[in-house]
Each structure stands twice: as structure tokens, then as C-alpha cells.
Design an enzyme around this catalytic site. Structure first.
Site, PDB file in Angstrom:
ATOM      1  N   GLY A  16      38.660  46.980  61.091  1.00 35.45           N
ATOM      2  CA  GLY A  16      38.989  47.724  59.879  1.00 35.45           C
ATOM      3  C   GLY A  16      37.896  48.725  59.566  1.00 35.45           C
ATOM      4  O   GLY A  16      36.830  48.729  60.194  1.00 35.45           O
ATOM      5  N   GLY A  18      35.043  49.840  57.089  1.00 31.85           N
ATOM      6  CA  GLY A  18      34.205  49.421  55.970  1.00 31.85           C
ATOM      7  C   GLY A  18      33.928  50.613  55.069  1.00 31.85           C
ATOM      8  O   GLY A  18      33.819  51.747  55.552  1.00 31.85           O
ATOM      9  N   ASP A  43      38.681  48.055  54.154  1.00 35.55           N
ATOM     10  CA  ASP A  43      37.956  47.097  53.318  1.00 35.55           C
ATOM     11  C   ASP A  43      37.259  47.822  52.160  1.00 35.55           C
ATOM     12  O   ASP A  43      36.500  48.762  52.388  1.00 35.55           O
ATOM     13  CB  ASP A  43      36.904  46.362  54.156  1.00 35.55           C
ATOM     14  CG  ASP A  43      36.192  45.300  53.334  1.00 35.55           C
ATOM     15  OD1 ASP A  43      36.730  44.186  53.237  1.00 35.55           O
ATOM     16  OD2 ASP A  43      35.117  45.595  52.770  1.00 35.55           O
ATOM     17  N   TYR A  48      31.400  49.005  45.160  1.00 36.18           N
ATOM     18  CA  TYR A  48      31.004  50.123  46.020  1.00 36.18           C
ATOM     19  C   TYR A  48      31.091  51.459  45.268  1.00 36.18           C
ATOM     20  O   TYR A  48      30.601  52.484  45.743  1.00 36.18           O
ATOM     21  CB  TYR A  48      31.842  50.187  47.311  1.00 36.18           C
ATOM     22  CG  TYR A  48      31.769  48.941  48.175  1.00 36.18           C
ATOM     23  CD1 TYR A  48      30.737  48.013  48.029  1.00 36.18           C
ATOM     24  CD2 TYR A  48      32.737  48.694  49.153  1.00 36.18           C
ATOM     25  CE1 TYR A  48      30.684  46.864  48.822  1.00 36.18           C
ATOM     26  CE2 TYR A  48      32.679  47.553  49.948  1.00 36.18           C
ATOM     27  CZ  TYR A  48      31.654  46.647  49.772  1.00 36.18           C
ATOM     28  OH  TYR A  48      31.614  45.521  50.559  1.00 36.18           O
ATOM     29  N   LYS A  77      37.347  43.347  46.388  1.00 36.89           N
ATOM     30  CA  LYS A  77      36.536  42.193  45.986  1.00 36.89           C
ATOM     31  C   LYS A  77      36.207  42.217  44.497  1.00 36.89           C
ATOM     32  O   LYS A  77      35.932  43.277  43.929  1.00 36.89           O
ATOM     33  CB  LYS A  77      35.230  42.173  46.786  1.00 36.89           C
ATOM     34  CG  LYS A  77      35.454  42.377  48.276  1.00 36.89           C
ATOM     35  CD  LYS A  77      34.197  42.289  49.105  1.00 36.89           C
ATOM     36  CE  LYS A  77      34.460  42.781  50.519  1.00 36.89           C
ATOM     37  NZ  LYS A  77      34.355  44.238  50.676  1.00 36.89           N
ATOM     38  N   HIS A 110      33.335  38.289  45.582  1.00 38.17           N
ATOM     39  CA  HIS A 110      32.354  39.034  46.378  1.00 38.17           C
ATOM     40  C   HIS A 110      31.095  38.210  46.697  1.00 38.17           C
ATOM     41  O   HIS A 110      30.574  38.272  47.804  1.00 38.17           O
ATOM     42  CB  HIS A 110      31.970  40.319  45.627  1.00 38.17           C
ATOM     43  CG  HIS A 110      31.489  41.409  46.516  1.00 38.17           C
ATOM     44  ND1 HIS A 110      31.681  42.739  46.256  1.00 38.17           N
ATOM     45  CD2 HIS A 110      30.807  41.388  47.682  1.00 38.17           C
ATOM     46  CE1 HIS A 110      31.146  43.473  47.217  1.00 38.17           C
ATOM     47  NE2 HIS A 110      30.606  42.675  48.093  1.00 38.17           N
TER      48      HIS A 110
END
Ligand code: A2P
Length: 315
Positions: A16, A18, A43, A48, A77, A110
Site C-alpha cells: 500500500g 504510506g 494508509d 498525519y 487511525k 493508533h
């Protein structure tokens, strides 16, 4: 390249994209480029700080109609400041709004660490909630509700040690379907992998390339560079591929998912093409010998003993 299979029949393509450290202004193009190169797995995470921009990418690509939402596996997450059960669904709904989606394929806790609700990034012990104030079992039960409501097709955790998984499983009714942890040849986590396999928990490996783009504050002195390891370079030369492909393929052929981050269209494409590499027995033997239990992401930043977070990884 084998997909990871889930009990309800769903399948996850192991490689995947990131998006940790993917900067606003770059991440939209990275996600578009990944989806157009054939990625079926992206993801994300609220912390983030780039989910809004990723949402623009999803909207742009899915509205064209050639790539369908249901053909892409999207993970996000729950951040550490939303562990109280009442905060779990609102946090997920914010992520869904930002990503412009109406469900997630996978939603993860997370970290096994709780902050006060108004704290994004803790500055001192006073910013934490203890495990007694915010029991992880309560957070997990609230995650189960999201699954029952159809907001998340699958639920799991991230950065959980074997001991933390054992405690969670012993005290709740639902086994996590995924544990996302740091994995690469220098940190193979064989014991955790075996334990999770026996329990039907899949693993996703983060920092498969060593996350060299972390901020200086997150780095230790004299960190090893996996691209420069002789064994990795020898295998890369033997197959005429880049060291990155060797590292990514190692994870995926092992039966875990892997989420290399890149915002560079050429490297994004290259990383997916790692699936085509065939590492042989000798290569795997040589890579197996590289395990030195080395963590790039030590988790030390969340170890606040007086708040009950002594050793994140229980080692
Ligand atoms: P970039 O985004 O400029 O491609 P990790 O996935 O372990 O967090 O590592 C991410 C880092 O590895 C980023 O600095 C990323 O840079 C770099 N990277 C990603 N793919 C490759 C590749 N194929 N070759 C070399 N470096 C890569």
C-alpha cells in the site's frame, strides 16, 4: 503476490501507499499517482495532518469513475486524544469527512497511549490520561461499535506488543483483525508475527524503508541505513533491482502488508512493482540474519512512567 485474507472474505493487496510524513501540497498528487499506477491500498491517519488533501485526491479519482471506491482498501487511525468512548465515533466521522468517504476498510487504534481530549501533541505528563482513566478495553469496545454500524469494515490496532494484545484479547469479546507495527529486516518481530498469525491477526509493517524522512528530533544517533546494508545491496544487484524493492518485497512475500511512503511518482510506481520480484531461499536466509531488533520509531516520546506508560513495547 498473495493477498491477506479476512474472515468475511475480504482481501487486502499487501503493498500500500504510506502517507505519514507526506506533506500537504504533495500528498494529493502522490495519492492520485498511486491510484493511477494501480495501488489498491492507501494508509492514512488523522494525526498525519493531511487527510483533507487525501480526500481531495479520492474525490477527484473516484468521481472520474474508472477507479472505484470499493476496489481500494483505505485505512485510517484513531488519534490518542480520542480514546474515551464518547470521542471515538466523532473522531472517525471527522476522518471520513476529511477523506470524503462514507466508510473505511480498516480503522486502527493508533497507539496504546491516551491523551486528554484537547491535546494533539503532549508537552508534559499532565497531558496524558492514565490507563485507568481511559481503559484501552473501553476504546476497543467503542471501535467494535463502528464496525457494527458499518462505518469501518474491519478494526484493529497499531503499535501493540504481544503483551498488550494478550491483555486486550483476554478482556474483550473481539480480536483485532490487524496490528500495524514497524517491520523490516532489522526489526523482524518474529515472535509477534507468530503470535498474531496464531490468533488470526494480520500485520502491516510501517517504516519498511527506515523512514529516513523523519524529523531530526525523531532520529537517534548513527541510525543504520538499510539501503546501504551489504546484504541488501548484494541481493539488489543480483536481481538488478533497487534496495527499496528488496526491502518491500521481503515484507510482502513474508505474508504481511507493507506501506512504503513516497511522494515521488517514479518511486511510488517502483515500490508497487516490488511485487514482481522473486526473492529466493538464499536471499531470504541472508535477510533473516539481519534482524537486530532495531527500531527507528522507538516510541520513547510516549513513555511517561508516572502516567502508566512505562515501556511502550514491553521489552
Ligand atoms: P520520497 O517520498 O521522496 O520518495 P518509509 O516508507 O520507511 O517511511 O520511508 C520513506 C522514505 O523513503 C522517504 O524519504 C521516501 O522519499 C523514501 N523512499 C520511498 N520509496 C523509495 C525508493 N523506492 N527508493 C528510495 N527511497 C525511497
Amino acid at each position: 503476490m498473495k493477498s491477506l485474507k479476512f474472515k468475511n472474505g475480504d482481501e487486502l493487496f499487501p503493498i500500500g501507499l504510506g502517507t505519514w510524513k507526506s506533506k500537504p501540497g504533495e500528498v494529493k498528487n502522490a495519492v492520485i499517482s498511486a491510484l493511477e499506477s494501480g495501488y489498491k491500498h492507501i494508509d492514512c491517519a488523522a494525526i498525519y495532518g493531511n487527510e483533507k488533501e487525501i480526500g481531495e485526491a479520492f474525490n477527484e479519482v473516484f468521481s472520474k469513475g474508472e477507479i472505484k471506491r470499493e476496489d481500494v482498501w483505505i485505512t485510517s487511525k484513531l488519534w490518542n486524544n480520542a480514546h474515551l468512548p464518547k470521542d471515538v465515533e466523532p473522531a472517525m466521522k471527522q476522518t471520513l469527512k476529511d477523506l470524503q468517504l462514507d466508510y473505511l476498510d480498516l480503522y486502527l487504534i493508533h497507539w496504546p497511549v491516551a491523551f486528554k481530549p484537547d491535546v494533539q501533541s503532549p508537552e508534559g505528563p499532565e497531558d496524558y490520561l492514565t490507563p485507568q482513566e481511559a481503559p484501552i478495553t473501553d476504546t476497543w469496545n467503542a471501535m467494535g461499535e463502528l464496525k457494527r454500524k458499518g462505518l469501518a469494515k474491519h478494526i484493529g490496532v497499531s503499535n501493540f506488543s504481544k503483551q498488550k494484545l494478550e491483555e486486550l484479547i483476554a478482556n474483550t469479546d473481539e480480536v483485532p483483525e490487524m496490528n500495524q507495527v514497524e517491520l523490516h529486516p532489522l526489526l523482524q518481530q518474529n515472535e509477534l508475527f507468530e503470535y498474531c498469525s496464531n490468533k488470526g491477526i494480520h500485520l502491516t509493517g510501517y517504516s519498511p524503508l527506515g523512514s529516513g524522512d523523519r524529523s531530526e528530533g525523531m532520529k537517534q544517533e548513527n541510525e543504520p541505513n538499510m539501503f546501504e546494508k551489504t546484504e541488501v545491496q548484494n541481493i539488489a544487484n543480483k536481481h538488478n533491482v533497487s534496495p527499496a524493492k528488496v526491502l518491500i518485497n521481503w515484507s510482502a512475500q513474508r505474508g504481511t502488508a507493507v506501506i512504503p511512503k513516497s511522494t515521488n511518482p517514479g518511486r511510488i510506481k517502483q515500490n508497487l512493482e516490488s511485487a514482481q520480484l522473486q526473492l529466493d531461499k538464499d536471499d531470504l536466509k541472508n535477510l533473516a540474519q539481519l534482524d537486530e531488533h532495531y527500531r527507528y520509531v522507538t516510541g520513547k516520546f510516549f513513555e511517561v512512567e508516572e502516567k502508566g506508560y512505562k515501556n511502550i513495547y514491553d521489552e
